[in-house]
Scaffold this motif. Structure first.
Motif, short mmCIF file in Angstrom:
data_model
loop_
_atom_site.label_atom_id
_atom_site.label_comp_id
_atom_site.label_asym_id
_atom_site.label_seq_id
_atom_site.Cartn_x
_atom_site.Cartn_y
_atom_site.Cartn_z
N VAL A 243 0.86 -1.20 0.00
CA VAL A 243 0.00 0.00 0.00
C VAL A 243 0.89 1.25 0.00
N PRO A 244 0.39 2.35 -0.56
CA PRO A 244 1.22 3.57 -0.62
C PRO A 244 1.64 4.08 0.77
N LEU A 245 2.74 4.81 0.78
CA LEU A 245 3.24 5.41 2.02
C LEU A 245 2.15 6.23 2.72
N GLY A 246 1.35 6.95 1.91
CA GLY A 246 0.27 7.77 2.48
C GLY A 246 -0.68 6.93 3.32
N VAL A 247 -1.00 5.73 2.86
CA VAL A 247 -1.91 4.85 3.59
C VAL A 247 -1.21 4.35 4.86
N ASP A 369 -7.83 10.39 -1.98
CA ASP A 369 -8.12 9.00 -2.32
C ASP A 369 -7.67 8.12 -1.15
N ARG A 370 -8.61 7.39 -0.53
CA ARG A 370 -8.25 6.66 0.70
C ARG A 370 -7.36 5.45 0.42
N PHE A 371 -7.18 5.08 -0.85
CA PHE A 371 -6.27 3.98 -1.16
C PHE A 371 -4.89 4.49 -1.59
N SER A 372 -4.68 5.77 -1.43
CA SER A 372 -3.39 6.32 -1.83
C SER A 372 -2.92 7.45 -0.89
N ASP A 373 -3.88 8.28 -0.46
CA ASP A 373 -3.55 9.37 0.48
C ASP A 373 -2.35 10.19 0.02
N GLY A 374 -2.37 10.56 -1.23
CA GLY A 374 -1.27 11.33 -1.80
C GLY A 374 -0.88 10.70 -3.13
N SER A 375 0.15 11.26 -3.74
CA SER A 375 0.52 10.81 -5.09
C SER A 375 1.78 9.98 -5.11
N TYR A 376 2.84 10.49 -4.48
CA TYR A 376 4.07 9.69 -4.37
C TYR A 376 4.96 10.24 -3.27
N SER A 377 5.97 9.43 -2.90
CA SER A 377 6.81 9.75 -1.75
C SER A 377 7.94 10.71 -2.13
N HIS A 378 8.47 11.39 -1.14
CA HIS A 378 9.66 12.23 -1.37
C HIS A 378 10.49 12.31 -0.10
N LEU A 379 11.69 12.85 -0.28
CA LEU A 379 12.64 12.97 0.83
C LEU A 379 12.33 14.26 1.61
N ALA A 380 11.44 14.14 2.59
CA ALA A 380 11.13 15.31 3.42
C ALA A 380 12.36 15.65 4.26
N VAL A 381 12.49 16.91 4.67
CA VAL A 381 13.63 17.30 5.50
C VAL A 381 13.66 16.40 6.73
N GLY A 382 14.83 15.88 7.05
CA GLY A 382 14.95 14.99 8.21
C GLY A 382 14.95 13.52 7.82
N SER A 383 14.64 13.21 6.55
CA SER A 383 14.73 11.81 6.11
C SER A 383 15.97 11.65 5.25
N SER A 384 16.30 10.38 4.94
CA SER A 384 17.49 10.14 4.11
C SER A 384 17.15 9.09 3.06
N HIS A 385 18.00 9.00 2.04
CA HIS A 385 17.76 8.01 0.98
C HIS A 385 17.64 6.61 1.58
N HIS A 386 18.39 6.37 2.64
CA HIS A 386 18.37 5.06 3.28
C HIS A 386 16.96 4.71 3.78
N ASP A 387 16.21 5.73 4.18
CA ASP A 387 14.85 5.47 4.70
C ASP A 387 13.98 4.71 3.70
N HIS A 388 14.14 5.03 2.41
CA HIS A 388 13.31 4.34 1.40
C HIS A 388 13.54 2.83 1.46
N ASP A 389 14.79 2.44 1.36
CA ASP A 389 15.08 0.99 1.32
C ASP A 389 14.83 0.31 2.67
#
Ligand SMILES: Cc1cc2nc3c(=O)[nH]c(=O)nc-3n(C[C@H](O)[C@H](O)[C@H](O)COP(=O)(O)OP(=O)(O)OC[C@H]3O[C@@H](n4cnc5c(N)ncnc54)[C@H](O)[C@@H]3O)c2cc1C
Length: 451
Positions: A243-247, A369-389
């Motif tokens: 499920v999307p990160l938003g969910v 959209d309750r099955f997505s709660d947004g469109s796609y993920s991004h690196l918000a301040v305070g996160s790192s590329h490592h967080d994705h994986d």
């Protein structure tokens, strides 16, 4: 009750990919999908007799792309459309300056050169940025060093802000300085004249997909998992949650026991942006036939700054524009009528009375959209590329995550969804899954079914 080898939650690109790979390896797999359709954020509306991609449209760079190889192996037609990543040049673009006047060839060349130079400085500023710096911080430092006059700096600032909104669905001040590091495009970009959702549909054909099955609970133990959907329990050795990160952020799926910090941390830190599409169809074309995109600076471009000519898909004069970031969220509260009126007014500021009344429109509201709660993920301040994986887990060897937000190399894309689904399947099988053989098996199954 059937016990499955693997349960996949979500029938988007990542879920279809992993489910198909596991089923091809002989596993008993069930896919639980909340919507009444396959494809998730790949959503093609064909109600008008031609495809309208309300979710993803582009492969952003086909060179060396396994996603491109897959579309080729499946014989899916594509159209070259290399402006999907907010390029400043490279293809014919009809640019309007801050006063709403069309730029001539010399002004366009100067504009491209100025943005390229600012971008070069920006790369340096990103490289020397400190943890916690935002994309706005590094942009301002680059612009300070550019030596350009104040008016040109304003225009480039606006261009950078809009680029972040389109690429990440986020406000430039909320994006980490490294938030566009993975944005390089190799080779041409393409779109899909038959509709992009052909891909997950063909991958998923014949799988046990239970539509209208919204998952509300995932519990794990040493003996496997129990997944609850619509009051029914499904048991398996393992689960892949796509499920999307938003969910995930909403907490609407209860994980028992709670997720460990290694996974809950990235869910909290990474951002989920909003990026909406508005297609407007006209009785005739009033823009330059050769332009890939129309782009406006200044007041006319405040809300609606970029217009993509997607007429080739429907055969009818059609422009696609985006509402992303803070404006994308505000737009969702407006009526369709107001959105169309506002966007057409922006076009009339550029082309005057040549802009006729539109004949049709399509508007998305992915943030609602309750099955997505947004469109796609991004690196918000305070996160790192490592967080994705890190978000991929697995947790206790039984709970895996896949989906665009779990792929650090190029998150927010169909490619990320595909590769993360592939990774989850390989991790569960404990061996590599060859992508050429994967595509060949899909074709073979289709040919057998046709006979
Ligand atoms: C407007 C827009 C334009 C885009 N443009 C592009 C583009 O041009 N190029 C590109 O590469 N990418 C683009 N993207 C991003 C791309 O669409 C996604 O990265 C990709 O499709 C995500 O696939 P996924 O499998 O990770 O997630 P999804 O496709 O979202 O699949 C997840 C599935 O989980 C289901 N689900 C959610 N909650 C539950 C639940 N509780 N129970 C059961 N099922 C549930 C959802 O319904 C969905 O089907 C765009 C996205 C949007 C929104």
């Amino acid at each position: 009750m059937t016990r499955f080898d693997t349960i996949v939650v979500g029938a988007g690109m990542s879920g279809m990919t992993s489910a198909r790979m596991l089923a091809d390896a002989g596993q008993r797999v069930v896919v639980l999908e909340g919507r009444d359709r396959i494809g998730g954020r790949m959503n093609t509306d064909r109600a008008s007799g031609f495809p309208v991609d309300l979710g993803a449209s582009w492969i952003h760079g086909i060179d060396g792309s396994p996603l491109w190889d897959l579309t080729q192996a499946l014989g899916i037609p594509t159209l070259e459309y290399t402006v999907g990543s907010f390029q400043v040049g490279g293809r014919p673009i009809e640019n309007f300056d801050g006063d709403g006047a069309a730029m001539d060839a010399a002004a366009t060349a100067q504009w491209i050169a100025d943005v390229d130079e600012a971008d070069r400085l920006l790369v340096e500023e990103i490289a020397s940025s400190a943890p916690g710096d935002t994309y706005l911080d590094v942009t301002e430092r680059a612009l300070d060093r550019s030596g350009l006059d104040a008016e040109r700096i304003d225009e480039i600032r606006e261009f950078f802000r809009h680029r972040v909104e389109e690429q990440c669905g986020a406000w430039i001040g909320d994006l980490d300085a490294h938030g566009l590091d993975e944005d390089a495009i190799d080779g041409d970009e393409v779109i899909f004249p038959r509709g992009y959702d052909e891909l997950p549909r063909r991958i998923g054909a014949g799988l046990d997909v239970r539509l209208n099955h919204t998952v509300t609970g995932v519990s794990r133990s040493a003996s496997g998992v129990v997944v609850t959907a619509e009051g029914e329990d499904f048991t398996a050795d393992r689960v892949i949650v796509t499920v999307p990160l938003g969910v995930l952020k909403t907490g609407r799926i209860a994980f028992t026991p709670p997720l460990p910090d290694e996974v809950s941390g990235p869910i909290e830190r990474l951002g989920m942006g909003v990026f909406n599409k508005v297609f407007v169809q006209f009785p005739e074309r009033f823009w330059n036939e050769d332009s890939y995109v129309i782009r406006a600076l200044g007041e006319a471009g405040e809300h609606w700054h970029s217009w993509y000519d997607v007429s080739a898909v429907s055969g009818l004069p059609t422009l696609l524009t985006f509402a992303a970031g803070p404006f994308g969220r505000r737009m969702q509260e407006l009526s369709d009528e107001d959105v169309v009126a506002d966007s057409v007014a922006a076009l009339r500021a550029l082309y005057g009375t040549r802009v006729p009344a539109p004949t049709a429109h399509w508007i998305t509201r992915w943030g609602q959209d309750r099955f997505s709660d947004g469109s796609y993920s991004h690196l918000a301040v305070g996160s790192s590329h490592h967080d994705h994986d890190a978000l991929a887990g697995p947790v206790d060897d039984v709970l895996h995550f896949a989906g665009e937000a779990t792929w650090g190399e190029e998150p927010a894309t169909v490619g990320a969804a595909f590769y993360s689904g592939h990774r989850a399947a390989e991790r569960i099988l404990g061996r590599p899954v060859d992508l050429a053989a994967f595509a060949a098996a899909i074709r073979e199954r289709e040919q057998t079914a046709d006979r």
